[in-house]
Structure formats: structure tokens, C-alpha cells
Motif scaffolding. Structure first.
Motif, mmCIF file in Angstrom:
data_model
loop_
_atom_site.group_PDB
_atom_site.id
_atom_site.type_symbol
_atom_site.label_atom_id
_atom_site.label_comp_id
_atom_site.label_asym_id
_atom_site.label_seq_id
_atom_site.Cartn_x
_atom_site.Cartn_y
_atom_site.Cartn_z
ATOM 1 N N MET A 41 0.012 -10.633 -0.212
ATOM 2 C CA MET A 41 0.095 -9.474 0.676
ATOM 3 C C MET A 41 -0.318 -8.186 -0.050
ATOM 4 S SD MET A 41 0.765 -10.974 3.397
ATOM 5 C CE MET A 41 1.184 -9.763 4.613
ATOM 6 N N ARG A 43 -2.528 -8.014 -2.462
ATOM 7 C CA ARG A 43 -3.983 -8.091 -2.568
ATOM 8 C C ARG A 43 -4.642 -7.725 -1.227
ATOM 9 N NH1 ARG A 43 -4.476 -12.746 -5.203
ATOM 10 N NH2 ARG A 43 -4.197 -13.934 -3.302
ATOM 11 N N ARG A 44 -4.076 -8.197 -0.137
ATOM 12 C CA ARG A 44 -4.621 -7.875 1.189
ATOM 13 C C ARG A 44 -4.501 -6.383 1.481
ATOM 14 N NH1 ARG A 44 -2.924 -12.195 5.642
ATOM 15 N NH2 ARG A 44 -4.543 -11.041 6.731
ATOM 16 N N THR A 45 -3.391 -5.793 1.093
ATOM 17 C CA THR A 45 -3.217 -4.353 1.294
ATOM 18 C C THR A 45 -4.254 -3.577 0.501
ATOM 19 O OG1 THR A 45 -0.858 -4.552 1.745
ATOM 20 C CG2 THR A 45 -1.627 -2.404 0.993
ATOM 21 N N LYS A 47 -7.171 -4.561 -0.461
ATOM 22 C CA LYS A 47 -8.480 -4.776 0.153
ATOM 23 C C LYS A 47 -8.653 -3.888 1.386
ATOM 24 C CE LYS A 47 -11.405 -8.391 2.085
ATOM 25 N NZ LYS A 47 -11.531 -9.812 2.390
#
Length: 105
Positions: A41, A43-45, A47
Motif C-alpha cells: 500500500m 508503494r501504491r501511494t 506511485k
């Protein structure tokens, strides 16, 4: 996602004089997510933040990032202090922290 956001930002810019994109906090900080889900999560944030920054940097759109490095360090110190009992949603302390950050921008 990048294309969809670019189209959305373009459309918003055509119908409004002021467009503000407000990105909430890093969902990976939420205590409900155990490792390795929290890492995914995070890493997704990061990105999503990069995509929004890139799309708004040379535009008339204002990007307010509530997930910058200073805030990330503050929230990582004691994540349970900043979230509601469900471990996912922000609590009053986090909303107050974000409000203080916004006032300074």
C-alpha cells in the motif's frame, strides 16, 4: 490510471477556474494493514503521488499533498495515534494534523 487522471484533470480545468487536487494520506500507514500489505500500500501511494505530481507540475492545477516526507515521518512514529478504532480511517488527531498542514500551504 495516468491517462484517466490526465483526462479528468483536463476536463476539470476546462469547467473550473480553480482546480485543486487533494491527495489524502498514505493508506499504507493504516494499522489495519500488516506487513507485507502495508509495504504494498505504501508503494501504491508513492506511485499515485508521483503520477499526480507529474500531471500537475506544469499546469494550472494546484496539488496539495498530505503525504509528504515530513508528514510520513510523523505518522510512522506512532500510527495508532492517528487512526480510528477500525485501524483504517483517520481520527480527529490526524484530521487536525492535516488541517494544520493545509493552513501552512
Amino acid at each position: 490510471l495516468t491517462l484517466e487522471l490526465a483526462l479528468l484533470f483536463d476536463r476539470a480545468s476546462r469547467v473550473a477556474n480553480n482546480v485543486v487536487v487533494l491527495h489524502g494520506g498514505n493508506v499504507g500507514n493504516a494499522p489495519i494493514f500488516p506487513w507485507p500489505i502495508s509495504a504494498i500500500m505504501n508503494r501504491r501511494t508513492r506511485k499515485l503521488r508521483k503520477i499526480i505530481r507529474d500531471l500537475t507540475k506544469d499546469s494550472c492545477i494546484t496539488y496539495i499533498d498530505l503525504c509528504d516526507a515530513e508528514q510520513q515521518i510523523t505518522l510512522e512514529k506512532n500510527p495508532t495515534q492517528w487512526f480510528a478504532a477500525d485501524g483504517f480511517h483517520p481520527n480527529d488527531a490526524l484530521y487536525s494534523f492535516w488541517y494544520t498542514q493545509l493552513r501552512g500551504k
